[in-house]
Motif scaffolding. Structure first.
Motif, PDB file in Angstrom:
ATOM      1  N   VAL A   2       0.848  -1.192   0.000  1.00 30.58           N
ATOM      2  CA  VAL A   2       0.000   0.000   0.000  1.00 30.58           C
ATOM      3  C   VAL A   2       0.884   1.243   0.000  1.00 30.58           C
ATOM      4  CG1 VAL A   2      -1.867  -1.191   1.218  1.00 30.58           C
ATOM      5  CG2 VAL A   2      -0.178   0.093   2.534  1.00 30.58           C
ATOM      6  N   ARG A   3       0.265   2.402  -0.130  1.00 30.00           N
ATOM      7  CA  ARG A   3       1.007   3.651  -0.070  1.00 30.00           C
ATOM      8  C   ARG A   3       1.346   3.987   1.377  1.00 30.00           C
ATOM      9  NH1 ARG A   3      -1.951   8.173  -2.941  1.00 30.00           N
ATOM     10  NH2 ARG A   3       0.072   9.138  -2.653  1.00 30.00           N
ATOM     11  N   ARG A   4       2.458   4.696   1.578  1.00 30.39           N
ATOM     12  CA  ARG A   4       2.874   5.081   2.922  1.00 30.39           C
ATOM     13  C   ARG A   4       1.794   5.878   3.635  1.00 30.39           C
ATOM     14  NH1 ARG A   4       4.349   9.228   5.309  1.00 30.39           N
ATOM     15  NH2 ARG A   4       4.754  10.489   3.470  1.00 30.39           N
ATOM     16  N   GLU A   5       1.070   6.704   2.897  1.00 28.88           N
ATOM     17  CA  GLU A   5       0.003   7.506   3.489  1.00 28.88           C
ATOM     18  C   GLU A   5      -1.084   6.635   4.120  1.00 28.88           C
ATOM     19  OE1 GLU A   5       2.237   9.815   0.534  1.00 28.88           O
ATOM     20  OE2 GLU A   5       1.200   7.893   0.383  1.00 28.88           O
ATOM     21  N   GLY A   6      -1.318   5.471   3.535  1.00 28.65           N
ATOM     22  CA  GLY A   6      -2.292   4.541   4.104  1.00 28.65           C
ATOM     23  C   GLY A   6      -1.837   4.005   5.453  1.00 28.65           C
ATOM     24  N   VAL A   7      -0.551   3.722   5.563  1.00 28.16           N
ATOM     25  CA  VAL A   7       0.000   3.247   6.838  1.00 28.16           C
ATOM     26  C   VAL A   7      -0.040   4.377   7.864  1.00 28.16           C
ATOM     27  CG1 VAL A   7       2.069   2.355   7.992  1.00 28.16           C
ATOM     28  CG2 VAL A   7       1.423   1.489   5.733  1.00 28.16           C
ATOM     29  N   THR A   8       0.278   5.594   7.421  1.00 25.96           N
ATOM     30  CA  THR A   8       0.231   6.757   8.315  1.00 25.96           C
ATOM     31  C   THR A   8      -1.174   6.943   8.870  1.00 25.96           C
ATOM     32  OG1 THR A   8       2.017   7.833   7.091  1.00 25.96           O
ATOM     33  CG2 THR A   8       0.640   9.248   8.467  1.00 25.96           C
ATOM     34  N   ALA A   9      -2.169   6.827   8.003  1.00 26.99           N
ATOM     35  CA  ALA A   9      -3.569   6.984   8.435  1.00 26.99           C
ATOM     36  C   ALA A   9      -3.969   5.868   9.398  1.00 26.99           C
ATOM     37  CB  ALA A   9      -4.498   7.007   7.225  1.00 26.99           C
ATOM     38  N   ALA A  10      -3.573   4.629   9.093  1.00 26.69           N
ATOM     39  CA  ALA A  10      -3.913   3.498   9.958  1.00 26.69           C
ATOM     40  C   ALA A  10      -3.241   3.640  11.322  1.00 26.69           C
ATOM     41  CB  ALA A  10      -3.501   2.183   9.301  1.00 26.69           C
ATOM     42  N   GLN A  51      -2.845   5.111  17.414  1.00 29.29           N
ATOM     43  CA  GLN A  51      -2.149   5.844  18.473  1.00 29.29           C
ATOM     44  C   GLN A  51      -3.119   6.544  19.434  1.00 29.29           C
ATOM     45  OE1 GLN A  51       1.553   7.409  17.327  1.00 29.29           O
ATOM     46  NE2 GLN A  51       1.788   8.698  19.102  1.00 29.29           N
ATOM     47  N   PRO A  52      -4.099   7.316  18.940  1.00 27.38           N
ATOM     48  CA  PRO A  52      -5.031   7.962  19.876  1.00 27.38           C
ATOM     49  C   PRO A  52      -5.879   6.957  20.665  1.00 27.38           C
ATOM     50  CG  PRO A  52      -5.262   8.900  17.678  1.00 27.38           C
ATOM     51  CD  PRO A  52      -4.338   7.731  17.578  1.00 27.38           C
ATOM     52  N   ALA A  53      -6.056   5.755  20.094  1.00 19.23           N
ATOM     53  CA  ALA A  53      -6.836   4.716  20.781  1.00 19.23           C
ATOM     54  C   ALA A  53      -6.021   4.036  21.885  1.00 19.23           C
ATOM     55  CB  ALA A  53      -7.313   3.675  19.771  1.00 19.23           C
ATOM     56  N   GLY A  54      -4.737   4.406  22.008  1.00 28.82           N
ATOM     57  CA  GLY A  54      -3.882   3.837  23.047  1.00 28.82           C
ATOM     58  C   GLY A  54      -3.351   2.457  22.726  1.00 28.82           C
ATOM     59  N   ALA A  55      -3.443   2.052  21.447  1.00 27.69           N
ATOM     60  CA  ALA A  55      -2.966   0.728  21.059  1.00 27.69           C
ATOM     61  C   ALA A  55      -1.465   0.721  20.777  1.00 27.69           C
ATOM     62  CB  ALA A  55      -3.719   0.237  19.828  1.00 27.69           C
ATOM     63  N   ILE A  56      -0.933   1.851  20.269  1.00 32.52           N
ATOM     64  CA  ILE A  56       0.493   1.930  19.954  1.00 32.52           C
ATOM     65  C   ILE A  56       1.058   3.280  20.384  1.00 32.52           C
ATOM     66  CG2 ILE A  56       0.396   0.402  17.942  1.00 32.52           C
ATOM     67  CD1 ILE A  56       0.605   2.938  16.172  1.00 32.52           C
ATOM     68  N   ARG A  57       2.385   3.294  20.470  1.00 33.15           N
ATOM     69  CA  ARG A  57       3.140   4.535  20.583  1.00 33.15           C
ATOM     70  C   ARG A  57       4.101   4.500  19.400  1.00 33.15           C
ATOM     71  NH1 ARG A  57       5.747   4.109  25.470  1.00 33.15           N
ATOM     72  NH2 ARG A  57       3.826   4.772  26.452  1.00 33.15           N
ATOM     73  N   TYR A  58       3.991   5.498  18.550  1.00 31.21           N
ATOM     74  CA  TYR A  58       4.805   5.507  17.338  1.00 31.21           C
ATOM     75  C   TYR A  58       5.763   6.682  17.359  1.00 31.21           C
ATOM     76  CZ  TYR A  58       6.334   5.599  12.550  1.00 31.21           C
ATOM     77  OH  TYR A  58       7.127   5.598  11.449  1.00 31.21           O
ATOM     78  N   GLN A  59       7.031   6.383  17.131  1.00 37.29           N
ATOM     79  CA  GLN A  59       8.059   7.402  16.973  1.00 37.29           C
ATOM     80  C   GLN A  59       8.952   6.963  15.837  1.00 37.29           C
ATOM     81  OE1 GLN A  59       9.950   7.259  20.807  1.00 37.29           O
ATOM     82  NE2 GLN A  59       8.931   9.136  21.461  1.00 37.29           N
TER      83      GLN A  59
END
Length: 135
Positions: free
Chosen positions: A76-84, A89-97
């Motif tokens: 997929v496009r990187r933008e799709g991963v960014t959106a997913a 992240q706001p749902a508290g499932a991940i912390r991304y850096q």
């Protein structure tokens, strides 16, 4: 192990051959399930499935990989991963850096992943644990 010794052990039709054939079958099963998933499910479901599979093979809860590389893995496009990732992240499932994804809630991933994760895991478990037929 040297290639010649591996070939000899494989051709003796013993336990190593059985193990290698089972591993190959499990790998093909997983590749097929991934192809189906990539065709039929949303990027966020695919991302959850992929991260769960990664966590199954890692000792901790962190995956070190860029969104660009994940996008290439999912096709997929990187933008799709960014959106997913932006939903997770706001749902508290991940912390991304930048290049590091820490999974904070595995149950949240399991709830968001499509059925492909569990189907693939179950099929792999069956392939790798089923006893060979008696000769």
């Amino acid at each position: 192990m040297r290639a010649r010794a591996l070939r000899r052990a494989f051709e003796s039709r013993g336990a190593l051959q059985e193990l290698l054939l089972r591993f190959t079958q499990a790998l093909i099963t997983q590749m097929t399930q991934t192809a189906v998933c990539n065709r039929h499910h949303e990027v966020d479901q695919q991302l959850c499935r992929w991260l769960l599979l990664s966590l199954d093979r890692l000792p901790g809860t962190e995956v070190r990989m860029t969104q660009e590389l994940i996008a290439n893995m999912l096709g997929v496009r990187r933008e799709g991963v960014t959106a997913a990732a932006g939903k997770l992240q706001p749902a508290g499932a991940i912390r991304y850096q930048r290049g590091r994804i820490e999974v904070l809630s595995r149950p949240a991933f399991e709830a968001r992943a499509c059925e492909c994760y569990e189907v693939g895991r179950a099929l792999t478990r069956i392939v790798l644990t089923t006893s060979p037929p008696c000769s």
